[in-house]
Enzyme design. Structure first.
Site, PDB file in Angstrom:
ATOM      1  N   GLY A  46     -95.839  87.770 -25.205  1.00 49.73           N
ATOM      2  CA  GLY A  46     -96.477  86.675 -24.803  1.00 49.73           C
ATOM      3  C   GLY A  46     -96.287  86.572 -23.120  1.00 49.73           C
ATOM      4  O   GLY A  46     -97.096  85.967 -22.359  1.00 49.73           O
ATOM      5  N   ASP A 100     -93.137  83.087 -22.538  1.00 50.52           N
ATOM      6  CA  ASP A 100     -94.278  82.327 -22.167  1.00 50.52           C
ATOM      7  C   ASP A 100     -94.326  81.030 -22.438  1.00 50.52           C
ATOM      8  O   ASP A 100     -94.691  80.058 -21.768  1.00 50.52           O
ATOM      9  CB  ASP A 100     -95.391  82.944 -23.017  1.00 50.52           C
ATOM     10  CG  ASP A 100     -95.073  83.226 -24.613  1.00 50.52           C
ATOM     11  OD1 ASP A 100     -94.033  82.672 -25.075  1.00 50.52           O
ATOM     12  OD2 ASP A 100     -95.902  83.603 -25.199  1.00 50.52           O
ATOM     13  N   ASP A 103     -91.318  76.584 -27.842  1.00 52.38           N
ATOM     14  CA  ASP A 103     -92.068  75.381 -29.081  1.00 52.38           C
ATOM     15  C   ASP A 103     -90.821  74.956 -29.810  1.00 52.38           C
ATOM     16  O   ASP A 103     -90.395  74.228 -29.490  1.00 52.38           O
ATOM     17  CB  ASP A 103     -93.155  76.630 -29.514  1.00 52.38           C
ATOM     18  CG  ASP A 103     -94.028  75.472 -30.539  1.00 52.38           C
ATOM     19  OD1 ASP A 103     -94.003  74.305 -30.648  1.00 52.38           O
ATOM     20  OD2 ASP A 103     -94.772  76.058 -31.418  1.00 52.38           O
ATOM     21  N   LYS A 131     -93.571  72.529 -24.949  1.00 58.08           N
ATOM     22  CA  LYS A 131     -93.830  71.700 -25.693  1.00 58.08           C
ATOM     23  C   LYS A 131     -92.736  70.667 -26.148  1.00 58.08           C
ATOM     24  O   LYS A 131     -91.839  70.766 -26.817  1.00 58.08           O
ATOM     25  CB  LYS A 131     -94.584  72.146 -27.188  1.00 58.08           C
ATOM     26  CG  LYS A 131     -95.500  72.956 -27.168  1.00 58.08           C
ATOM     27  CD  LYS A 131     -96.175  73.442 -28.355  1.00 58.08           C
ATOM     28  CE  LYS A 131     -97.346  74.403 -28.238  1.00 58.08           C
ATOM     29  NZ  LYS A 131     -97.872  74.972 -29.440  1.00 58.08           N
ATOM     30  N   PHE A 152    -101.920  74.182 -30.165  1.00 56.80           N
ATOM     31  CA  PHE A 152    -101.752  75.551 -30.072  1.00 56.80           C
ATOM     32  C   PHE A 152    -102.755  76.021 -28.966  1.00 56.80           C
ATOM     33  O   PHE A 152    -103.885  75.687 -28.874  1.00 56.80           O
ATOM     34  CB  PHE A 152    -102.206  76.134 -31.225  1.00 56.80           C
ATOM     35  CG  PHE A 152    -101.848  77.970 -31.617  1.00 56.80           C
ATOM     36  CD1 PHE A 152    -100.759  78.160 -31.838  1.00 56.80           C
ATOM     37  CD2 PHE A 152    -102.855  78.477 -31.043  1.00 56.80           C
ATOM     38  CE1 PHE A 152    -100.367  79.592 -31.717  1.00 56.80           C
ATOM     39  CE2 PHE A 152    -102.268  80.070 -31.044  1.00 56.80           C
ATOM     40  CZ  PHE A 152    -101.176  80.330 -31.584  1.00 56.80           C
ATOM     41  N   VAL A 153    -102.161  76.759 -27.879  1.00 56.68           N
ATOM     42  CA  VAL A 153    -102.775  77.231 -26.802  1.00 56.68           C
ATOM     43  C   VAL A 153    -102.988  78.757 -26.640  1.00 56.68           C
ATOM     44  O   VAL A 153    -102.029  79.492 -27.313  1.00 56.68           O
ATOM     45  CB  VAL A 153    -102.146  76.505 -25.434  1.00 56.68           C
ATOM     46  CG1 VAL A 153    -102.160  75.056 -25.449  1.00 56.68           C
ATOM     47  CG2 VAL A 153    -100.652  77.315 -25.456  1.00 56.68           C
ATOM     48  N   ASP A 159    -101.371  84.125 -27.219  1.00 58.96           N
ATOM     49  CA  ASP A 159    -102.343  84.743 -28.305  1.00 58.96           C
ATOM     50  C   ASP A 159    -102.576  83.992 -29.414  1.00 58.96           C
ATOM     51  O   ASP A 159    -101.900  83.058 -29.647  1.00 58.96           O
ATOM     52  CB  ASP A 159    -102.052  86.269 -28.843  1.00 58.96           C
ATOM     53  CG  ASP A 159    -100.695  86.198 -29.723  1.00 58.96           C
ATOM     54  OD1 ASP A 159     -99.684  85.817 -29.316  1.00 58.96           O
ATOM     55  OD2 ASP A 159    -100.985  86.431 -30.660  1.00 58.96           O
ATOM     56  N   ARG A 165    -105.248  87.048 -25.014  1.00 59.12           N
ATOM     57  CA  ARG A 165    -104.358  87.225 -24.187  1.00 59.12           C
ATOM     58  C   ARG A 165    -104.680  87.244 -22.623  1.00 59.12           C
ATOM     59  O   ARG A 165    -103.990  86.904 -21.652  1.00 59.12           O
ATOM     60  CB  ARG A 165    -103.061  88.294 -24.342  1.00 59.12           C
ATOM     61  CG  ARG A 165    -102.158  88.146 -25.708  1.00 59.12           C
ATOM     62  CD  ARG A 165    -101.268  89.380 -25.752  1.00 59.12           C
ATOM     63  NE  ARG A 165    -100.616  89.663 -26.857  1.00 59.12           N
ATOM     64  CZ  ARG A 165     -99.954  88.807 -27.420  1.00 59.12           C
ATOM     65  NH1 ARG A 165     -99.337  87.693 -26.908  1.00 59.12           N
ATOM     66  NH2 ARG A 165     -99.391  88.848 -28.496  1.00 59.12           N
TER      67      ARG A 165
HETATM   68  P1  IMP Z   1     -91.002  79.158 -30.889  1.00 60.69           P
HETATM   69  O1  IMP Z   1     -90.079  80.197 -31.470  1.00 60.69           O
HETATM   70  O2  IMP Z   1     -91.431  78.428 -31.936  1.00 60.69           O
HETATM   71  O3  IMP Z   1     -90.224  78.590 -29.709  1.00 60.69           O
HETATM   72  O4  IMP Z   1     -92.292  79.859 -30.411  1.00 60.69           O
HETATM   73  C1  IMP Z   1     -92.255  80.943 -29.438  1.00 60.69           C
HETATM   74  C2  IMP Z   1     -93.202  81.937 -29.276  1.00 60.69           C
HETATM   75  O5  IMP Z   1     -94.163  81.495 -30.324  1.00 60.69           O
HETATM   76  C3  IMP Z   1     -93.731  82.067 -28.181  1.00 60.69           C
HETATM   77  O6  IMP Z   1     -93.028  82.998 -27.214  1.00 60.69           O
HETATM   78  C4  IMP Z   1     -95.154  82.582 -28.715  1.00 60.69           C
HETATM   79  O7  IMP Z   1     -95.327  83.932 -28.514  1.00 60.69           O
HETATM   80  C5  IMP Z   1     -95.402  81.873 -29.798  1.00 60.69           C
HETATM   81  N1  IMP Z   1     -96.040  80.465 -29.577  1.00 60.69           N
HETATM   82  C6  IMP Z   1     -95.725  79.268 -29.832  1.00 60.69           C
HETATM   83  N2  IMP Z   1     -96.509  78.234 -29.487  1.00 60.69           N
HETATM   84  C7  IMP Z   1     -97.681  79.114 -29.252  1.00 60.69           C
HETATM   85  C8  IMP Z   1     -98.944  78.439 -28.624  1.00 60.69           C
HETATM   86  O8  IMP Z   1     -99.356  77.442 -28.623  1.00 60.69           O
HETATM   87  N3  IMP Z   1     -99.850  79.322 -28.507  1.00 60.69           N
HETATM   88  C9  IMP Z   1     -99.685  80.721 -28.663  1.00 60.69           C
HETATM   89  N4  IMP Z   1     -98.291  81.174 -29.089  1.00 60.69           N
HETATM   90  C10 IMP Z   1     -97.237  80.323 -29.139  1.00 60.69           C
HETATM   91 MG    MG Z   2     -93.722  85.196 -27.442  1.00 69.12          MG
END
Ligand code: IMP
Ligand code: MG
Length: 182
Positions: A46, A100, A103, A131, A152-153, A159, A165
């Site tokens: 990402g 990237d 979340d 977020k 979700f972006v 992606d 991407r």
């Molecule tokens: P986390 O582990 O929930 O913090 O998510 C991190 C990973 O999930 C990021 O590095 C992204 O690859 C993916 N991700 C989380 N939110 C989004 C979104 O809104 N769009 C696309 N990919 C996301």
């Molecule tokens: Mg990622």
């Protein structure tokens, strides 16, 4: 592809400006200690595009490392798993993790733990997006590009099932696209 977008949240011009500002902030943090050495660790896939732009805003010597983590299936977060380990030695070096988006924090929690165990001189994190409703307090990010809403972006490296991407802007897809099997 652009016609699949419902709305743009952050334009390519806004991204370019903010990435340079982040570069200045990061340079202020590390430039004085250039001799100690920075390794910038990019979390693939990402942050590929973000990291490529960011490093060209950092006018001092550094090394690059790559780590690959996978977590999302479609728009649902899953357990992150390490697909490819870091292949460079970061012992006694400053480490800046570049991702990237922050979340739920599960991905960066895993990456930060891996890197902390490798004995760096310091460990900081830079994310393009965060977020704020979900980002947990135990996963620090010292450099943040944009705080965004809880949608979700896609675009600029982010992606949906590995598509989009290559969109230059960051935005939200039309609801019907999420219902298609991409
Ligand atoms: P986390 O582990 O929930 O913090 O998510 C991190 C990973 O999930 C990021 O590095 C992204 O690859 C993916 N991700 C989380 N939110 C989004 C979104 O809104 N769009 C696309 N990919 C996301
Ligand atoms: Mg990622």
């Amino acid at each position: 592809m652009e016609s699949d977008m419902d709305r743009i949240l952050i334009s390519r011009e806004q991204i370019a400006r903010r990435v340079c500002e982040l570069g200045e902030q990061i340079s202020e943090t590390y430039a004085a200690d250039e001799q100690a050495g920075l390794t910038l660790v990019t979390v693939l896939s990402g942050s590929l595009i973000f990291a490529a732009d960011l490093i060209r805003c950092l006018p001092f010597r550094m090394k690059l490392g790559l780590i690959t983590v996978s977590s999302y299936k479609g728009t649902s977060p899953g357990q992150p798993s390490l697909i490819q380990q870091l292949k460079v030695d970061v012992r006694d070096r400053h480490v800046l993790v570049v991702d990237d988006i922050l979340d739920t924090g599960a991905t960066l929690r895993l990456v930060q733990a891996q890197l902390a165990a490798a004995g760096p001189k310091s460990l900081r994190t830079c994310v393009l997006l965060r977020k704020p409703d979900k980002a947990p307090a135990d996963v620090p990010a010292e450099f943040v590009g944009f705080d965004i809403e809880n949608s979700f972006v896609v675009g600029y490296g982010l992606d949906y099932n590995d598509h989009y991407r290559n969109l230059p802007d960051i935005g939200v897809l039309k609801p019907e696209v999420y219902e298609e099997k991409l």
